[in-house]
Design a protein around this motif. Structure first.
Motif, PDB file in Angstrom:
ATOM      1  N   ASP A 178      -7.988 -18.606  -0.339  1.00  0.00           N
ATOM      2  CA  ASP A 178      -8.655 -18.327  -1.618  1.00  0.00           C
ATOM      3  C   ASP A 178      -9.950 -17.538  -1.402  1.00  0.00           C
ATOM      4  O   ASP A 178     -10.546 -17.594  -0.331  1.00  0.00           O
ATOM      5  N   ASP A 179     -10.365 -16.835  -2.419  1.00  0.00           N
ATOM      6  CA  ASP A 179     -11.660 -16.122  -2.435  1.00  0.00           C
ATOM      7  C   ASP A 179     -11.792 -15.193  -1.235  1.00  0.00           C
ATOM      8  O   ASP A 179     -12.885 -15.033  -0.676  1.00  0.00           O
ATOM      9  N   GLU A 235      -7.025 -12.279  -8.020  1.00  0.00           N
ATOM     10  CA  GLU A 235      -7.498 -13.207  -9.054  1.00  0.00           C
ATOM     11  C   GLU A 235      -8.540 -12.528  -9.924  1.00  0.00           C
ATOM     12  O   GLU A 235      -9.125 -11.525  -9.538  1.00  0.00           O
TER      13      GLU A 235
END
Ligand code: C2E
Ligand code: MG
Ligand code: MG
Ligand code: MG
Length: 279
Positions: A178-179, A235
């Motif tokens: 993530d990220d 995202e």
């Protein structure tokens, strides 16, 4: 300490207030867990044809006054206090129940569900055992479950992290980073980690059409994920223009307000309305 021995510094009123707010939030989190006051919201993830491939579970909490408290405020505190362990277990149990529900109906059988796992939770000695027990209890096919980790886990303990990721892979779950792009580690470490997916951080997506370096980073992440044969998802996709630019660069999976906000499960596209009396 910095000022040497025999030097005393008292808390200023501001610091005192911050400590008190901290303690209050901590006891509210304990109470929230006991009172079943957390909820999960689900945000769709789509492919380049616009088909929903699954979603990300995101925790929601309304404090005792009914005000929503963003996870960015209480998750870091829960990490610090250790409350993230029982909260994280609750999230995983709830998410697996939902996934079992999806997997039991033909129309939703192939949907995948991503769950955020914080570093402290991931490094907890019982994490793999408890995750395995939760999977068993829910009866899910673990291939539908994707755990989202952040780089902070590796920074704390790289060797343990790799060993743990291998154990999780053996359970049959997917792993997503993530990220991605916001951390500080070198990109070469990625080759040694058993991830299935990279998630391009929303800050780069937000700025990619107005800022050359953000665009360059997005391009590099997509190219790298292709050469490492990792799936890549963006995202924070909010506009058609961002989506189209990402597709041109080779990114085929998207998540963001353009496709749907995080929502209650009853709002999920195609969700059966809950009948009165139905559990
Ligand atoms: P994240 O995992 O990177 O989640 C994405 C965040 O971006 C979510 O914020 C989501 O609501 C928001 N978002 C989605 N699409 C868009 C968009 O198009 N534009 C913008 N501006 N934002 C978008 P949220 O729900 O406030 O969560 C924030 C962070 O809190 C998450 O970041 C994650 O790190 C953490 N978090 C959330 N739920 C959990 C959980 O159950 N467990 C743990 N450990 N952490 C969680
Ligand atoms: Mg996430
Ligand atoms: Mg993220
Ligand atoms: Mg994020």
């Amino acid at each position: 300490k910095r000022d040497g021995r025999n030097t005393y510094r008292f808390f200023s009123p501001d610091m005192q207030a911050a400590v008190e707010a901290h303690a209050r939030l901590d006891s509210e989190l304990r109470a929230a867990l006991e009172n079943n006051a957390f909820r999960l919201h689900y945000q769709p993830q789509v492919d380049s044809r616009g088909q929903v491939t699954g979603g990300e579970a995101l925790i929601r909490w309304f404090d005792p006054s009914g005000k929503p408290v963003p996870p960015s405020e209480f998750i870091p505190l829960a990490e610090e206090s250790g409350m993230i362990i029982p909260i994280g277990q609750w999230v995983l149990r709830r998410a697996c129940e939902q996934l079992a529900h999806w997997q039991s109906a033909p129309k939703t059988r192939t949907l995948k569900l991503a769950v955020n796992i914080s570093a402290r939770q991931f490094l907890h000695p019982k994490f793999v055992l408890e995750t395995s027990a939760t999977i068993e209890a829910s009866g899910i096919d673990p291939a539908g479950l994707k755990l989202e980790l952040t780089e902070s886990a590796f920074l704390r303990d790289p060797e343990k992290t790799v060993a743990r990721m291998d154990e999780l892979r053996r359970l049959g779950v997917g792993l997503s980073l993530d990220d991605f792009g916001t951390g500080y580690s070198s990109l070469s470490y990625l080759k040694h980690l058993p991830f299935d997916q990279l998630k391009i951080d929303q800050s780069f997506v937000r700025d990619m059409l107005t800022d050359h370096s953000s665009m360059a980073i997005v391009r590099a992440i997509i190219a790298m994920s292709q050469s490492l044969e990792l799936e890549v998802i963006a995202e924070g996709v909010e506009t058609e223009a961002q989506r189209n630019a990402l597709e041109t660069l080779g990114c085929r999976f998207y998540q963001g307000y353009l496709f749907g906000h995080p929502m209650d499960i009853d709002q999920w596209p195609g969700a059966e309305p809950t009948l009165p009396g139905q559990v």
